[in-house]
Enzyme design. Structure first.
Site, mmCIF file in Angstrom:
data_model
loop_
_atom_site.group_PDB
_atom_site.id
_atom_site.type_symbol
_atom_site.label_atom_id
_atom_site.label_comp_id
_atom_site.label_asym_id
_atom_site.label_seq_id
_atom_site.Cartn_x
_atom_site.Cartn_y
_atom_site.Cartn_z
ATOM 1 N N HIS A 88 0.860 -1.182 0.000
ATOM 2 C CA HIS A 88 0.000 0.000 0.000
ATOM 3 C C HIS A 88 0.898 1.235 0.000
ATOM 4 O O HIS A 88 2.134 1.130 0.005
ATOM 5 C CB HIS A 88 -0.952 -0.028 1.203
ATOM 6 C CG HIS A 88 -0.261 -0.272 2.515
ATOM 7 N ND1 HIS A 88 0.627 0.624 3.061
ATOM 8 C CD2 HIS A 88 -0.305 -1.326 3.371
ATOM 9 C CE1 HIS A 88 1.083 0.158 4.202
ATOM 10 N NE2 HIS A 88 0.543 -1.037 4.420
ATOM 11 N N GLU A 89 0.249 2.403 0.031
ATOM 12 C CA GLU A 89 1.011 3.647 -0.076
ATOM 13 C C GLU A 89 2.034 3.795 1.069
ATOM 14 O O GLU A 89 3.092 4.407 0.871
ATOM 15 C CB GLU A 89 0.031 4.833 -0.110
ATOM 16 C CG GLU A 89 0.650 6.185 -0.412
ATOM 17 C CD GLU A 89 1.421 6.272 -1.741
ATOM 18 O OE1 GLU A 89 1.090 5.525 -2.693
ATOM 19 O OE2 GLU A 89 2.372 7.084 -1.818
ATOM 20 N N HIS A 110 3.933 1.411 2.336
ATOM 21 C CA HIS A 110 5.141 0.722 1.868
ATOM 22 C C HIS A 110 5.842 1.548 0.779
ATOM 23 O O HIS A 110 7.067 1.644 0.746
ATOM 24 C CB HIS A 110 4.791 -0.634 1.246
ATOM 25 C CG HIS A 110 4.190 -1.636 2.190
ATOM 26 N ND1 HIS A 110 2.896 -2.094 2.061
ATOM 27 C CD2 HIS A 110 4.711 -2.291 3.261
ATOM 28 C CE1 HIS A 110 2.650 -2.995 3.013
ATOM 29 N NE2 HIS A 110 3.725 -3.124 3.760
ATOM 30 N N GLN A 168 7.305 -15.913 11.746
ATOM 31 C CA GLN A 168 6.882 -14.844 12.653
ATOM 32 C C GLN A 168 5.382 -14.897 12.943
ATOM 33 O O GLN A 168 4.850 -14.038 13.643
ATOM 34 C CB GLN A 168 7.292 -13.475 12.118
ATOM 35 C CG GLN A 168 6.493 -12.967 10.926
ATOM 36 C CD GLN A 168 7.043 -11.651 10.400
ATOM 37 O OE1 GLN A 168 8.151 -11.590 9.875
ATOM 38 N NE2 GLN A 168 6.279 -10.576 10.547
ATOM 39 N N ASP A 208 5.070 -0.243 13.051
ATOM 40 C CA ASP A 208 5.386 -1.388 13.910
ATOM 41 C C ASP A 208 6.412 -0.917 14.941
ATOM 42 O O ASP A 208 7.612 -1.199 14.840
ATOM 43 C CB ASP A 208 5.923 -2.539 13.059
ATOM 44 C CG ASP A 208 4.878 -3.045 12.088
ATOM 45 O OD1 ASP A 208 4.128 -3.945 12.455
ATOM 46 O OD2 ASP A 208 4.784 -2.508 10.965
ATOM 47 N N SER A 224 -1.723 -3.862 5.373
ATOM 48 C CA SER A 224 -2.202 -4.898 4.459
ATOM 49 C C SER A 224 -3.412 -5.608 5.054
ATOM 50 O O SER A 224 -4.258 -6.126 4.336
ATOM 51 C CB SER A 224 -1.093 -5.918 4.191
ATOM 52 O OG SER A 224 0.082 -5.258 3.775
ATOM 53 N N ARG A 225 -3.497 -5.639 6.386
ATOM 54 C CA ARG A 225 -4.608 -6.350 7.045
ATOM 55 C C ARG A 225 -5.919 -5.559 7.004
ATOM 56 O O ARG A 225 -6.971 -6.114 7.321
ATOM 57 C CB ARG A 225 -4.236 -6.674 8.498
ATOM 58 C CG ARG A 225 -3.138 -7.732 8.606
ATOM 59 C CD ARG A 225 -2.912 -8.193 10.027
ATOM 60 N NE ARG A 225 -2.114 -9.406 10.098
ATOM 61 C CZ ARG A 225 -0.800 -9.440 10.376
ATOM 62 N NH1 ARG A 225 -0.147 -8.329 10.636
ATOM 63 N NH2 ARG A 225 -0.155 -10.578 10.401
HETATM 64 P P1 AMP Z 1 4.641 -5.290 6.480
HETATM 65 O O1 AMP Z 1 4.577 -5.622 5.032
HETATM 66 O O2 AMP Z 1 3.306 -4.965 7.065
HETATM 67 O O3 AMP Z 1 5.443 -6.273 7.276
HETATM 68 O O4 AMP Z 1 5.434 -3.929 6.586
HETATM 69 C C1 AMP Z 1 6.668 -3.734 5.960
HETATM 70 C C2 AMP Z 1 7.264 -2.447 6.434
HETATM 71 O O5 AMP Z 1 6.382 -1.372 6.109
HETATM 72 C C3 AMP Z 1 7.457 -2.390 7.964
HETATM 73 O O6 AMP Z 1 8.662 -1.701 8.252
HETATM 74 C C4 AMP Z 1 6.252 -1.616 8.410
HETATM 75 O O7 AMP Z 1 6.446 -0.937 9.631
HETATM 76 C C5 AMP Z 1 6.097 -0.637 7.268
HETATM 77 N N1 AMP Z 1 4.724 -0.136 7.220
HETATM 78 C C6 AMP Z 1 3.582 -0.865 7.109
HETATM 79 N N2 AMP Z 1 2.512 -0.062 7.142
HETATM 80 C C7 AMP Z 1 2.979 1.197 7.290
HETATM 81 C C8 AMP Z 1 2.370 2.483 7.414
HETATM 82 N N3 AMP Z 1 1.052 2.630 7.401
HETATM 83 N N4 AMP Z 1 3.171 3.552 7.548
HETATM 84 C C9 AMP Z 1 4.531 3.429 7.590
HETATM 85 N N5 AMP Z 1 5.154 2.252 7.482
HETATM 86 C C10 AMP Z 1 4.401 1.157 7.333
#
Ligand code: AMP
Length: 287
Positions: free
Chosen positions: A36-37, A39, A63, A157, A193-194
């Site tokens: 998403h935006e 990322h 994990q 996170d 993503s959730r």
């Molecule tokens: P994920 O794919 O959810 O494991 O996230 C991958 C990376 O993107 C991690 O470092 C997350 O903290 C970051 N991330 C996910 N969502 C966001 C968001 N809304 N704003 C900023 N960083 C994000």
């Protein structure tokens, strides 16, 4: 943009690129895909830090707990690759589970785990035992496979950031961490993503999660007692029909719970679970 699936192959490519272009820097953006935006903003940031940008897309089985959403986690690989390419990434690193955790190669199966100690057993770690061991192990493997000089993580996170900082410091990992602020939808919901799991009712209501965090931040300007701030926030969410608060924690930036808010570096973090789609959402705010 190149898509690479094998860790050793990627390592060789990056090694060669770095030796050909002296002074170049590799930047890793680790993700689990369904981009998403939020990322994509991390990718924009990565491009400012170095000239070799690698986005990893890997839904990391180790994990996830046994009753978590590993199997149903959204996977949108082709679409993700297009987004990475449009945003100017140089590589997508998308290994299979077998490439990351070999078990059937006729040799000793993968068996290493990184544990970063106390900080991994509180907050998220208390509810998701073993989660951060899985995160640290995969992140270390990603650091090594990409030979990254920088890695960009999201503040979304918050505890993951603390844990990875601890790992980098404790293990003398030669990498610079760059933390990007939380990217939100127009109504304040932290992008995730959730969020795609949410029902319509839930989606409408969960915008109050961030409204509550903001209100608590305002309240904390006058009230320093963290129990009172937590009560305030619980009260704020008490009208929610479609989610329940799992925890609200007020900590320093090392995940230690505190009784009084100090001048700076205080974090309010929380998790909620919705009651229709049973989606678990996390959010946080720095005071
Ligand atoms: P994920 O794919 O959810 O494991 O996230 C991958 C990376 O993107 C991690 O470092 C997350 O903290 C970051 N991330 C996910 N969502 C966001 C968001 N809304 N704003 C900023 N960083 C994000």
């Amino acid at each position: 943009m190149k898509i690479i699936t094998n860790p050793s192959v990627l390592q060789e490519i990056i090694k060669k690129l770095k030796s050909e272009r002296s002074g170049s820097a590799a930047v890793l953006v680790p993700t689990m895909g369904a981009l998403h935006e939020g990322h994509l903003k991390l990718i924009d940031r990565a491009k400012m830090l170095g000239d070799i940008v690698i986005v990893s897309i890997f839904v990391n089985p180790i994990q996830f707990g046994p009753n978590e959403d590993f199997a149903k986690y959204p996977r949108e690989f082709e679409n993700d690759c297009k987004k990475c390419e449009n945003r100017g990434a140089d590589f997508v690193f998308a290994p299979s589970v077998a490439e990351m955790y070999p078990s059937d190669s006729g040799i000793i199966p993968f068996d290493t785990k990184i544990n970063c100690g106390k900080i991994t057993s509180v907050l998220e770690g208390a509810i998701r035992p073993g989660h951060f061991d899985g995160v640290c192990t995969v992140v270390m493997k990603l650091f090594n496979a990409t030979l990254a000089d920088y890695a960009v993580f999201g503040q979304k996170d918050a505890q993951q950031v603390m844990v990875i900082k601890q790992m980098v410091r404790d293990l003398n990992i030669p990498i610079v961490l760059d933390i990007y602020p939380i990217v939100r939808e127009n109504d304040g919901l932290a992008m995730s993503s959730r969020n795609s799991y949410l029902t319509e009712n839930e989606r409408t209501e969960v915008s109050i999660i961030y409204a509550g965090l903001n209100a608590a931040k305002g309240f904390a300007k006058k009230e320093k007692n963290t129990i009172k701030i937590k009560n305030f926030l619980n009260e704020f969410y008490s009208s929610a029909k479609f989610f329940n608060v799992e925890y609200i924690a007020i900590t320093d930036l090392f995940a230690n719970e505190i009784g009084e808010i100090s001048e700076q570096n205080t974090l309010i973090s929380l998790a909620v679970r919705t009651n229709q789609s049973k989606t678990r959402l996390i959010d946080n705010i720095i005071l």
